[in-house]
Design an enzyme around this catalytic site. Structure first.
Site, short mmCIF file in Angstrom:
data_model
loop_
_atom_site.label_atom_id
_atom_site.label_comp_id
_atom_site.label_asym_id
_atom_site.label_seq_id
_atom_site.Cartn_x
_atom_site.Cartn_y
_atom_site.Cartn_z
N TRP A 163 0.73 -1.23 0.08
CA TRP A 163 0.14 -0.10 0.04
C TRP A 163 0.54 1.27 -0.01
CZ3 TRP A 163 2.50 1.51 4.04
CH2 TRP A 163 2.61 0.66 5.21
N ASN A 164 2.15 1.20 0.37
CA ASN A 164 3.12 2.23 0.51
C ASN A 164 2.77 3.46 -0.81
OD1 ASN A 164 4.66 0.47 -0.76
ND2 ASN A 164 6.25 1.17 0.30
N PRO A 188 -3.88 -5.25 -6.04
CA PRO A 188 -3.32 -4.42 -5.14
C PRO A 188 -3.78 -4.64 -3.71
CG PRO A 188 -5.19 -3.63 -6.16
CD PRO A 188 -5.11 -5.01 -6.80
N GLY A 236 6.19 -6.88 -0.93
CA GLY A 236 5.20 -6.81 0.39
C GLY A 236 6.20 -7.27 1.54
N GLU A 258 10.00 -9.06 -3.85
CA GLU A 258 10.78 -7.60 -3.12
C GLU A 258 10.23 -7.48 -1.87
OE1 GLU A 258 12.87 -6.52 -5.56
OE2 GLU A 258 11.98 -7.97 -7.05
N CYS A 292 10.26 0.82 1.26
CA CYS A 292 11.15 -0.29 1.48
C CYS A 292 12.55 0.30 1.82
CB CYS A 292 10.57 -1.19 0.19
SG CYS A 292 11.30 -0.57 -1.17
N GLU A 389 11.91 -4.31 10.75
CA GLU A 389 11.57 -3.27 10.08
C GLU A 389 10.51 -2.41 10.73
OE1 GLU A 389 9.14 -4.44 6.34
OE2 GLU A 389 10.28 -2.91 5.32
P1 NAD Z 1 1.84 -7.44 3.01
O1 NAD Z 1 2.77 -8.68 2.72
O2 NAD Z 1 0.97 -7.75 4.23
O3 NAD Z 1 0.83 -7.38 1.73
C1 NAD Z 1 1.36 -7.32 0.45
C2 NAD Z 1 0.00 -7.76 -0.48
O4 NAD Z 1 0.40 -9.25 -0.37
C3 NAD Z 1 -1.05 -7.30 -0.27
O5 NAD Z 1 -1.68 -6.83 -1.61
C4 NAD Z 1 -1.71 -8.45 0.22
O6 NAD Z 1 -3.11 -8.27 0.28
C5 NAD Z 1 -1.19 -9.62 -0.30
N1 NAD Z 1 -1.26 -10.76 0.40
C6 NAD Z 1 -1.48 -11.17 1.98
N2 NAD Z 1 -1.33 -12.44 1.98
C7 NAD Z 1 -1.15 -13.20 0.84
C8 NAD Z 1 -1.06 -14.42 0.45
N3 NAD Z 1 -1.28 -15.37 1.51
N4 NAD Z 1 -0.85 -14.63 -0.80
C9 NAD Z 1 -0.92 -13.81 -1.85
N5 NAD Z 1 -0.98 -12.38 -1.42
C10 NAD Z 1 -1.08 -12.12 -0.02
O7 NAD Z 1 2.59 -6.17 2.82
P2 NAD Z 1 2.12 -4.64 3.08
O8 NAD Z 1 2.20 -4.39 4.83
O9 NAD Z 1 1.07 -4.22 2.18
O10 NAD Z 1 3.42 -3.84 2.73
C11 NAD Z 1 4.48 -3.44 3.54
C12 NAD Z 1 5.57 -4.16 3.36
O11 NAD Z 1 6.06 -4.05 1.92
C13 NAD Z 1 6.98 -3.80 3.88
O12 NAD Z 1 7.73 -4.84 4.49
C14 NAD Z 1 7.90 -3.21 2.88
O13 NAD Z 1 9.18 -3.21 3.41
C15 NAD Z 1 7.67 -4.07 1.88
N6 NAD Z 1 7.93 -3.51 0.61
C16 NAD Z 1 8.79 -3.86 -0.12
C17 NAD Z 1 9.31 -3.23 -1.21
C18 NAD Z 1 10.58 -3.64 -2.52
O14 NAD Z 1 10.76 -3.34 -3.62
N7 NAD Z 1 11.27 -4.54 -1.73
C19 NAD Z 1 8.69 -2.02 -1.72
C20 NAD Z 1 7.62 -1.60 -1.12
C21 NAD Z 1 7.23 -2.12 0.18
#
Ligand code: NAD
Length: 489
Positions: A163-164, A188, A236, A258, A292, A389
């Protein structure tokens, strides 16, 4: 709009109907989206079911071959039309981003601006990036053959995003995959789905072939994407990434993850301290620390520690926090949701309980989910603010005896996404960079790698596997490689 030459026929009208909730099914059929700065409901979206996701993927499979067949130059026309649409709709998209993230206006504008830059980069270069390779033969047997490596897209790429940055995050991977010739199904974050739906609206409005679909919903919907697509590109948390890796391994489907980070900043004694303090304040507080590659911990060589900390604290104190309208008055807004706020508060509270000092901030900002930009000192590697984190507006700062200690502590993390080094001598910065366990290192700056699509962006360790971008690799990763040998004689 005139269709581009060779374009695929239009798909039947999209139908994403919310399922009816039954007594046996506790998952909500409709998800409410809120502005975290005000708490106001700004929209609702359906929680798309697994069956609906499977049907959508089947539909994408029907249209993908024609998208592949029009080639990179045919696709370029559509992608550049979409770029025009993004430019024409920047303010409207920023409105939606702002409403579901609680970001300041200027940060909300970055989302469509970033997507605009990225779609143009891949649209214009895909033909070159996807051209066949003709490596030289090395053995007598191969010498009478012409050798070719051809790149054939995976039919359907599943992109799952956090979501960021609700437009930029999808854009990072959706456009390279489309440029490669794949169809894309985007799931998303359930926290910020409205911005992605704007992207789908734009794709439909320009009359492009129906090879890009958005399915809204939470983890179950994402899980269905993982079960149906041919390649999974996930951004995520590390915890979710691990589940996805297991599911992809079961299906023998390739993936790229990622994930999270805990980026260190190293301030060397020869650094320009004003520049370092400015850069690190920005790197830690931009988007309320929800990047991130935010700076999440700072190591400062002892001789310059006091002066640096004073400058950093002054920079952080000067930030204006609040809710913006269309005019940009603030530097920092709200956090994405209450869960984020509670993580930030816990990291600060645990640090303080273990002896850390708050130099500024340290508490909720008094509106919505917002947390004050915070500088912590007297921290160590037993504290959650250093080991986990945070993904929030905190900068824990440690004094280190020398460069060797800074490098050792920077590398003492399960994560390895990116890092920054601050020095008066660029060669010195380069030498330190090469000793860091991080997929990217920015010297005397933050986020520069994020604006360099020619470079790979990928984390080491628990920050991920694989990488996005890296010039040609950014589209080739969405292709299967095919080796073809042709007799010369
Ligand atoms: P999250 O892992 O909770 O969710 C990410 C996405 O995965 C969401 O769309 C969610 O609905 C989906 N999801 C959840 N469970 C799932 C499953 N079992 N199977 C498939 N999809 C599923 O992450 P968040 O809280 O939305 O985002 C924050 C995290 O993202 C932080 O850790 C941040 O560092 C990371 N991030 C990484 C990068 C990068 O490029 N490395 C960039 C931005 C954010």
């Amino acid at each position: 709009t005139e269709p581009a030459p060779g374009a695929a026929k239009k798909a039947p009208a999209r139908k994403t109907t919310a399922r009816k909730t039954t007594a046996a099914d506790n998952a909500p059929a409709v998800i409410e989206v809120r502005n975290p700065g005000t708490g106001a409901v700004v929209g609702t979206v359906p929680a798309v079911t697994a069956d609906e996701v499977a049907a959508k993927v089947r539909e994408l499979r029907l249209y993908q071959p024609e998208w592949e067949a029009i080639g990179p130059n045919g696709r370029k026309e559509w992608l550049l039309k979409f770029q025009d649409w993004l430019i024409d709709n920047t303010e409207t998209i920023a409105d939606v981003v702002q409403s579901e993230t609680g970001k300041p206006r200027v940060d909300s504008l970055i989302d469509p601006a970033f997507a605009t830059d990225l779609v143009g980069y891949y649209a214009r270069r895909a033909a070159k990036f996807l051209a066949d390779d003709h490596p030289s033969p090395h053995s007598p047997l191969a010498r009478v053959k012409k050798l070719t490596t051809a790149y054939k897209p995976y039919p359907v790429v599943g992109v799952i995003t956090p979501w960021n940055f609700p437009v930029a995050m999808p854009a990072l991977d959706v456009f390279p995959a489309l440029a490669a010739g794949a169809a894309v199904i985007l799931k998303p974050s359930e926290v910020t789905p409205l911005s992605a739906l704007e992207m789908a609206r734009g794709w439909a409005e320009i009359g492009a072939p129906p090879i890009f679909a958005v399915v809204t919903g939470a983890g179950a919907t994402g899980g269905a994407v993982v079960e149906n697509a041919d390649y999974i590109q996930f951004t995520g948390s590390t915890a979710t990434g691990r589940k996805i890796a297991v599911a992809c391994a079961e299906r023998m489907v390739p993936y790229s993850l990622e994930l999270g980070g805990k980026d260190p900043a190293i301030v060397l004694a020869d650094a320009d301290l004003d520049r370092a303090a400015h850069g690190i304040a920005f790197g830690g507080m931009f988007n309320s620390g929800q990047v991130c590659i935010s700076v999440e911990r700072v190591y400062v060589e002892a001789p310059v520690y006091d002066e640096f900390v004073a400058k950093l604290t002054a920079n952080v104190k000067a930030l204006r926090q609040g809710i913006d309208g269309r005019e940009s008055k603030h530097d920092v807004g709200a956090l994405a949701n209450e869960n984020q706020t509670s993580i930030v508060q816990r990291h600060v509270d645990e640090a303080v309980a273990a002896g850390a000092k708050v130099l500024t901030g340290g508490k909720r900002a008094g509106f919505g989910t917002a947390f004050e930009p915070t500088v912590l000192v007297d921290v160590d590697h037993t504290m959650s603010c250093i080991t986990e984190e945070t993904f929030g507006p905190t900068l824990p700062v440690m004094k280190v005896a020398d460069e060797a200690e800074a490098i050792r502590l920077a590398n003492d993390s399960i994560y390895g996404l990116s890092a920054t080094v601050w020095t008066g001598d660029k060669d010195h910065g380069d030498r330190v960079a090469r000793q860091l366990n991080a997929g990217a290192v920015n010297i005397n700056d933050v986020f520069s790698n994020l604006f360099s699509f020619a470079l790979p962006m990928g984390g080491w360790g628990m920050s991920g596997t694989g990488a996005r971008w890296g010039g040609a690799n950014g589209v080739r990763k969405y292709c299967r490689q095919q080796a073809i040998t042709t007799p010369i004689l």
